[in-house]
Scaffold this motif. Structure first.
Motif, mmCIF file in Angstrom:
data_model
loop_
_atom_site.group_PDB
_atom_site.id
_atom_site.type_symbol
_atom_site.label_atom_id
_atom_site.label_comp_id
_atom_site.label_asym_id
_atom_site.label_seq_id
_atom_site.Cartn_x
_atom_site.Cartn_y
_atom_site.Cartn_z
ATOM 1 N N LEU A 49 -38.885 21.518 4.385
ATOM 2 C CA LEU A 49 -39.976 21.517 3.418
ATOM 3 C C LEU A 49 -41.327 21.552 4.121
ATOM 4 C CD1 LEU A 49 -40.287 21.248 0.276
ATOM 5 C CD2 LEU A 49 -40.664 18.811 0.671
ATOM 6 N N VAL A 85 -37.557 27.634 4.872
ATOM 7 C CA VAL A 85 -36.843 27.838 3.604
ATOM 8 C C VAL A 85 -35.332 27.761 3.817
ATOM 9 C CG1 VAL A 85 -36.351 29.499 1.779
ATOM 10 C CG2 VAL A 85 -38.702 29.172 2.558
ATOM 11 N N VAL A 125 -41.223 29.549 -3.345
ATOM 12 C CA VAL A 125 -40.723 30.218 -2.148
ATOM 13 C C VAL A 125 -41.116 31.694 -2.124
ATOM 14 C CG1 VAL A 125 -38.449 30.677 -3.183
ATOM 15 C CG2 VAL A 125 -38.701 30.611 -0.703
ATOM 16 N N GLU A 152 -39.310 24.336 -4.358
ATOM 17 C CA GLU A 152 -38.844 25.504 -3.612
ATOM 18 C C GLU A 152 -38.644 26.697 -4.531
ATOM 19 O OE1 GLU A 152 -35.104 26.859 -0.797
ATOM 20 O OE2 GLU A 152 -34.823 25.855 -2.710
#
Length: 574
Positions: free
Chosen positions: A151, A183, A90, A86
Motif C-alpha cells: 500500500l 499493487v 489503482v 485499491e
C-alpha cells in the motif's frame, strides 16, 4: 476454504469420516451440549498427556464473548477498507504515472497467477506451523506487513520517485515499476491473508461461535468497504490534511495505513491461539508422533488405542440451518485433520487440479458459471472509477496534473467511489433480501436473477453514461456481489447434502468427496477470472479505443452467464 469438522471420536483403525458419538444411556434424553462433552474433568493438557482414557474425544474451545468475536473480526474491516482504496485508485494511479492504456490491466494478472499456484501450498504450511505464537498468527502478521508495504509503494511511489529522480523519462519508468510492484505485493498479500484469518477463527472457536464470528466478519467486511470508498470519494486535495500531507493520495494512505495497522494489531491479540506441538499416543510405541494443537480443540489429531466398538446411537445435527454461505460450508464436515497418512498429505497444486478435473458434472458447471460471473464482475469493478473519469466526466488521465482535463478526471474518480460505496451498501442489504426471496424462487432463481440484474444494469450504464443514472444503477453491483459470495457455496452445501442422503439410502457411510476441495475449486475460479481480465481486457480497450468496452464486456459476460445458469445449473430443493 477448508472448514473444520464437528466433534468426533476416533480409534486407530477408523476412517477419515467422522463417526457418531457413543452414548452411555441411549434411552435417556441428553442435551446438545452433553452430546459434545467428555467425561474427563481435568485440564486438556493433562488429558492429552495421560493417555489413560481409551477414548479420545476432541475438546471444544471455550465460548467466546461477543466483544472478543468483534475484535477478532475487525481485521476484515481493515482489509476491506484497504481493498476498497485499491479498487478505486489503482487504475487512476497507474494511468497518472504514465502506464500505457494497453498495459494497465496486466497489473491484475501477476497476483492471481501466483495465488493460483501457491495458495494451496501456503495454506498447508500454516496447518503445520510450529511457532510458539500459534499456527495462524505468524502468517497473518507477515502478510499484514506485506499489505502495508504494498500500500505504501502503491500510493506514495510516484511522490517518492519524483523527489529522488530528476530526469523526466527515467522518473516515469521508475514510477511505473514501483507503483506496479506495490499493487502486486498488496494484492498478493490481501488475497492470501483471508485463509489464515478464517482458519484462526475456526481453531479458537466452538461451532456456535464460528457461526457468530463469520457473521461479524461479513458485517465488518461490508462496513469496511463502504468506509474505504467514502474516504476515496472525499476531495482531500483542498482540505487541511491535503495541504499538510501533500496530495490527496497521501491523505488516503494515512487513513488506510492507520486503519489497517490498528485493526490488525487488535485482531492478533483478540483471542489467544495455542501452538501446535507433538504428542506420543499410548498405542504408538515407536518414534512416530501425532500432531496436536496444545491446549486447544484438537479436532481429530492423535491416534488412539483400539477398543471394541459397541452399538452406537447416531447423533442428529441439531444445529439450525443457516443461509450464510460460510456458515453452510462450515457446517459440512471435513476430514482434513484426521490421523491417517492419506489425510496428512499436504494439499498441492497438482492434487487440487486432479480433484477439480474429476469432480461430477454439476459441480463443474457450477465452477464455469462462477467463472463467468466473476469475470463479468471484475471487468466492471476494477475499472469502474476509470470509466467514470474518462467516459461519464470526459476527463483525461494522461493530461498534466494541473490541467482542467486531469482535474475533471479526478472528480469523476471521486464520484465513482461514491458509486462503489452504493454498491457496498446494496450488497449488505440484498444479502438480507435473499432470505425472503429464497422460499419463492429457490437458489437457482436467485442465482439467475443476480446475473440478469447485473447484466441489464451494466448494459444501461454503458449505453447511457449519465451521472445520476449511473449512480442509481450502481446498486445492481451489490446484487451481483452478494450473489457471487453466497449462492454458489449454498448450492455446494445442498449438493453435498443430497449426495449424503443418497449414500445413506444405499447403506454407504462414506462420501468420496469433501466440501473443502469444492470450495477451493470455486475460489480458484475467482483467481482464474482475474487472470482472464488482466490478460485480455487491456488489449480489448486498446482495440476499441474507449474504456466503455469494459462495462459492455461485463454486461455481455453476465447475460451469457444467465443463459448458462438456466441451461446447465441443476435445480435443488431447499
Amino acid at each position: 476454504m477448508n472448514p473444520l469438522n464437528s466433534m468426533t471420536l476416533l480409534s486407530e483403525d477408523q476412517s477419515t469420516r467422522p463417526q457418531p458419538c457413543r452414548l452411555a444411556e441411549p434411552e435417556k434424553h441428553i442435551s446438545t451440549m452433553q452430546l459434545y462433552s467428555t467425561d474427563y474433568s481435568g485440564s486438556k493438557e493433562d488429558y492429552m498427556a495421560s493417555g489413560e482414557n481409551p477414548v479420545f474425544a476432541s475438546v471444544e474451545p471455550p465460548r467466546r464473548s461477543r466483544g472478543r468475536l468483534i475484535l477478532h473480526g475487525l481485521v476484515m474491516f481493515g482489509r476491506e477498507f484497504c481493498y476498497a482504496v485499491e479498487a478505486a485508485f489503482v487504475t487512476p494511479v497507474l494511468l497518472s504515472v504514465g502506464l500505457p492504456r494497453s498495459l494497465y490491466s496486466l497489473v491484475w494478472l501477476i497476483s492471481p497467477v501466483l495465488g493460483f499456484l501457491l495458495q494451496p501450498i501456503i495454506g498447508s504450511a500454516s496447518d503445520h506451523c510450529r511457532s510458539s505464537w500459534g499456527r495462524r498468527r505468524p502468517y497473518i502478521l507477515a502478510l499484514g506487513i506485506l499489505m502495508l508495504v504494498g500500500l505504501t509503494l502503491f500510493l506514495n511511489g510516484d511522490a517518492v520517485i519524483s523527489a529522488i529522480v530528476t530526469e523526466r523519462s527515467l522518473r516515469r519508468i521508475w514510477a511505473i515499476v514501483v507503483v506496479m510492484f506495490g499493487v502486486v505485493l498488496f494484492d498478493f498479500a490481501a488475497d492470501f491473508i483471508d485463509g489464515p484469518i478464517k482458519a484462526y477463527l475456526f481453531d479458537v472457536c466452538s461451532h456456535h461461535d464460528k457461526e457468530r464470528g463469520l457473521h461479524y466478519h461479513a458485517l465488518l467486511t461490508g462496513l469496511g468497504g463502504a468506509c474505504g470508498y467514502l474516504v476515496g470519494a472525499m476531495d482531500w486535495g483542498h482540505s487541511l490534511l491535503g495541504q499538510l500531507l501533500g496530495t490527496e493520495y497521501q491523505v488516503i494512505y494515512f487513513f488506510s495505513a492507520l486503519t489497517w495497522g490498528i485493526f490488525l494489531t487488535v485482531h492478533l491479540i483478540s483471542i489467544p491461539e495455542k501452538p501446535l506441538g507433538k504428542i506420543t499416543t499410548p498405542s504408538e510405541s515407536s518414534s512416530s508422533t501425532a500432531l496436536c494443537p496444545l491446549g486447544s480443540h484438537s479436532n481429530g489429531y492423535g491416534a488412539l488405542p483400539k477398543e471394541p466398538i459397541s452399538p452406537v446411537v447416531p447423533v442428529p445435527d441439531l444445529r439450525p440451518r443457516s443461509f450464510s454461505a460460510l456458515g453452510e460450508a462450515n457446517s459440512v464436515t471435513s476430514s482434513a485433520k484426521q490421523p491417517n497418512k492419506e489425510a496428512q498429505k499436504r494439499m498441492t497444486f497438482r492434487s487440487l487440479m486432479k480433484a477439480m478435473i474429476s469432480m461430477p458434472n454439476h459441480y463443474r458447471c457450477l465452477c464455469i458459471s462462477h467463472l463467468l460471473g466473476w469475470t463479468a464482475f471484475l471487468c466492471n469493478m476494477l475499472f469502474f472509477t476509470d470509466f467514470m473519469g474518462q467516459i461519464v466526466y470526459r476527463g483525461n488521465p494522461y493530461a498534466d496534473h494541473n490541467s482542467t482535463a486531469y482535474i475533471t478526471y479526478e472528480r469523476g474518480v471521486e464520484v465513482g467511489c461514491w458509486g462503489l460505496c452504493i454498491n457496498a451498501v446494496s450488497s449488505a442489504l440484498y444479502s438480507y433480501v435473499q432470505r425472503f426471496l429464497l422460499p419463492y424462487i429457490g437458489l437457482k432463481g436467485l442465482y439467475f436473477m443476480g446475473y440478469f440484474v447485473f447484466g441489464m444494469g451494466t448494459s444501461l450504464i454503458g449505453l447511457f453514461p449519465n451521472i445520476i443514472a449511473t449512480l442509481i444503477l450502481c446498486s445492481v453491483f451489490g446484487v451481483m456481489s452478494s450473489t457471487l459470495y453466497t449462492i454458489p457455496f449454498n448450492l455446494i452445501a445442498e449438493y453435498q447434502r443430497e449426495e449424503e442422503e443418497q449414500l445413506k439410502l444405499h447403506g454407504i457411510s462414506e462420501s468420496p468427496r469433501g466440501t473443502g476441495v469444492d470450495c477451493a475449486a470455486l475460489t480458484c475460479m475467482v483467481q482464474l477470472a482475474q487472470i482472464i481480465v488482466g490478460a485480455g481486457l487491456g488489449a480489448l480497450v486498446n482495440m476499441a479505443g474507449s474504456v466503455i468496452v469494459v462495462v459492455l464486456s461485463a454486461s455481455t459476460m453476465s447475460l451469457f452467464g444467465c443463459l448458462f445458469i438456466a441451461l446447465f445449473i441443476r435445480y435443488v430443493e431447499c
